[in-house]
Scaffold this motif. Structure first.
Motif, mmCIF file in Angstrom:
data_model
loop_
_atom_site.group_PDB
_atom_site.id
_atom_site.type_symbol
_atom_site.label_atom_id
_atom_site.label_comp_id
_atom_site.label_asym_id
_atom_site.label_seq_id
_atom_site.Cartn_x
_atom_site.Cartn_y
_atom_site.Cartn_z
ATOM 1 N N ASN A 188 1.002 -1.082 -0.041
ATOM 2 C CA ASN A 188 -0.222 -0.081 0.035
ATOM 3 C C ASN A 188 0.831 1.256 -0.042
ATOM 4 O O ASN A 188 1.453 1.541 1.000
ATOM 5 N N GLY A 189 1.126 1.915 -1.131
ATOM 6 C CA GLY A 189 1.901 2.889 -1.410
ATOM 7 C C GLY A 189 1.059 3.974 -1.849
ATOM 8 O O GLY A 189 -0.217 3.795 -2.222
ATOM 9 N N SER A 190 1.797 5.059 -2.157
ATOM 10 C CA SER A 190 1.024 6.205 -2.851
ATOM 11 C C SER A 190 0.519 5.996 -4.324
ATOM 12 O O SER A 190 -0.666 6.699 -4.527
ATOM 13 N N GLU A 191 1.092 5.066 -5.052
ATOM 14 C CA GLU A 191 0.635 4.638 -6.305
ATOM 15 C C GLU A 191 0.201 3.502 -6.585
ATOM 16 O O GLU A 191 0.159 3.051 -7.477
ATOM 17 N N ASN A 192 0.246 2.406 -5.225
ATOM 18 C CA ASN A 192 -0.102 1.096 -5.705
ATOM 19 C C ASN A 192 -0.792 0.618 -4.486
ATOM 20 O O ASN A 192 -0.649 1.215 -3.282
ATOM 21 N N LYS A 193 -1.651 -0.411 -4.745
ATOM 22 C CA LYS A 193 -2.300 -1.063 -3.588
ATOM 23 C C LYS A 193 -2.991 -2.441 -4.229
ATOM 24 O O LYS A 193 -3.403 -2.824 -5.173
#
Length: 77
Positions: free
Chosen positions: A49-54
């Motif tokens: 879970n990052g700023s551009e992915n989940k």
């Protein structure tokens, strides 16, 4: 380190994780170590879970999860 699991291969370095899913579509999932959560207690899930992915993926067993935890330095929750 490369870990084989029923869904494909997991390539683990101290800084990132790449999962190559066994499929005719050649799916790859990638995340930096700081975006990864490892969920144990029978769930055996890697969650990114990052700023551009989940994304998340279930592993075969807790041993695989512990191998990943040891390599990237993230505790199993």
């Amino acid at each position: 380190m490369v870990i084989d699991f029923s869904g494909g291969k997991i390539i683990v370095t101290p800084h990132e994780l790449v999962i190559k899913v066994s499929s005719e579509h050649r799916i790859s999932l990638q995340a930096h170590a700081d975006a990864i959560s490892l969920i144990g207690r029978g769930a055996n899930v890697i969650a990114a879970n990052g700023s551009e992915n989940k994304w998340s993926i279930k592993l075969d067993n807790e041993q695989q999860l512990n191998q990943i935890a040891g390599q990237i330095g993230v505790e199993v929750q």
